[in-house]
Design a protein around this motif. Sequence first.
Motif, mmCIF file in Angstrom:
data_model
loop_
_atom_site.group_PDB
_atom_site.id
_atom_site.type_symbol
_atom_site.label_atom_id
_atom_site.label_comp_id
_atom_site.label_asym_id
_atom_site.label_seq_id
_atom_site.Cartn_x
_atom_site.Cartn_y
_atom_site.Cartn_z
ATOM 1 N N PRO A 277 35.072 115.774 78.998
ATOM 2 C CA PRO A 277 35.217 115.592 77.553
ATOM 3 C C PRO A 277 35.973 116.773 76.954
ATOM 4 C CG PRO A 277 33.033 116.411 78.069
ATOM 5 C CD PRO A 277 33.704 116.151 79.389
ATOM 6 N N GLU A 278 36.213 116.715 75.663
ATOM 7 C CA GLU A 278 36.830 117.865 74.997
ATOM 8 C C GLU A 278 35.932 119.080 75.158
ATOM 9 O OE1 GLU A 278 38.579 117.363 71.153
ATOM 10 O OE2 GLU A 278 38.698 115.195 71.401
ATOM 11 N N GLN A 284 40.803 125.666 83.876
ATOM 12 C CA GLN A 284 41.957 126.226 84.559
ATOM 13 C C GLN A 284 41.880 125.941 86.053
ATOM 14 O OE1 GLN A 284 44.488 127.862 82.871
ATOM 15 N NE2 GLN A 284 43.359 127.329 80.997
ATOM 16 N N VAL A 285 43.037 125.753 86.671
ATOM 17 C CA VAL A 285 43.097 125.612 88.121
ATOM 18 C C VAL A 285 42.423 126.816 88.774
ATOM 19 C CG1 VAL A 285 44.680 125.670 90.091
ATOM 20 C CG2 VAL A 285 45.148 124.164 88.158
ATOM 21 N N VAL A 303 44.738 120.209 86.717
ATOM 22 C CA VAL A 303 44.178 119.922 85.391
ATOM 23 C C VAL A 303 45.304 119.481 84.457
ATOM 24 C CG1 VAL A 303 42.949 120.871 83.397
ATOM 25 C CG2 VAL A 303 42.371 121.669 85.703
ATOM 26 N N ALA A 304 45.045 118.469 83.632
ATOM 27 C CA ALA A 304 45.990 118.053 82.592
ATOM 28 C C ALA A 304 45.213 117.450 81.435
ATOM 29 C CB ALA A 304 46.994 117.040 83.131
ATOM 30 N N ALA A 305 45.775 117.579 80.247
ATOM 31 C CA ALA A 305 45.123 117.044 79.056
ATOM 32 C C ALA A 305 45.133 115.524 79.075
ATOM 33 C CB ALA A 305 45.821 117.557 77.800
ATOM 34 N N GLY A 310 40.060 115.396 75.722
ATOM 35 C CA GLY A 310 39.446 115.871 76.942
ATOM 36 C C GLY A 310 40.476 116.145 78.015
ATOM 37 N N TRP A 311 40.045 116.041 79.280
ATOM 38 C CA TRP A 311 40.882 116.471 80.391
ATOM 39 C C TRP A 311 40.761 115.519 81.576
ATOM 40 C CZ3 TRP A 311 43.598 120.687 78.900
ATOM 41 C CH2 TRP A 311 43.079 121.415 77.817
#
Length: 344
Positions: A277-278, A284-285, A303-305, A310-311
């Motif tokens: 979630p947000e 971070q990687v 990781v990407a938005a 969220g992500w």
Amino acid sequence: MSNATISSATISSATWQQFLISQGAQFNATGEAVFTTPAAPASGQLFDLSSHGLIAVSGADALTFLQGQFTNDIKQLSQAAQFTGYCTAKGRLLALFYAFSINETIYLQCPRALIAALVKRLRMFVLRSKVVVEDASEQFVILGLASADSAAHIQHLPLHAHQYSQTPLGSLIRLPDSHGKQRAQLIVESAQAEAAWKTLAASFNPTDSEQWDTLEIQAGIPQVYTATQEQFVPQMLNLDALDGINFKKGCYTGQEIVARTHYLGKVKRRTLLAALPETAVAPQVGDAVLDAKQQEAGQLVRVAANKQGGWWLLAECRLEARAAGSIYWQEYELAFAELPYTLA
């Protein structure tokens, strides 16, 4: 692939960025293109992938040399592109390359930040072999294409993933589909890059580079970054499931460890697809993920938005911990999703 002569012209990162700015782009803190102008009504998307770099390996002994370095069978590159791993002697990944061949030169694609150190390391092992290893990142511009339409929308799109085709704009490689979209990457010579972008932008919407990362994650494609070098045995990143390891090709650096992991039984750590979630701060990687007892269970691979908030992420995780209960990043629980391929 194509027998066309490759131009020696180059384009600097700064020059390419200035061109994209003239086309409506801005650049975020990580150097990724962001397009703030409203997209035209079209289902196709066009992405700047200049955060990807290229190593060029050529010479009479190039195939033999790389065959002793990487996890996959480099001799198969004439038929299709491939994922392949570059390991230490302990079987830990220094890089995950997307490898392809153009005009008898082998190109190794990975995050641009890794290129200089990898070129230096590969050159150390050339010795007397007839091999030339160069940073080719500024000889080409890599563009991403995605479309929910039929294959005809991406012109010259090959039938199967990793296959090549030659187009008037450059060399096209079909990539694994993601989230219902067909995908390809176009390798364009620097001298033709601006014209190619303008041509493609007439029918594809220029789209934020981070959304390409999201499609990669949803396709289950891992990556090795500076923060995660030497952290993973190839199977921990699902490289076997992505046909990135050839267990019959013979010796290469780290082969003993990779083979032992394969032949001794089920892999105990895997990379899994999940959403968050947000959050108050961005994951971070390399960040740790925790099990239900708040003990370390693995780490974030990519990781990407999420455009909806969220992500999206790929998390390397102990399968035992995943089976035992929830997995967390900080206090946030990961919501796992199915990968688009099967893990053994």
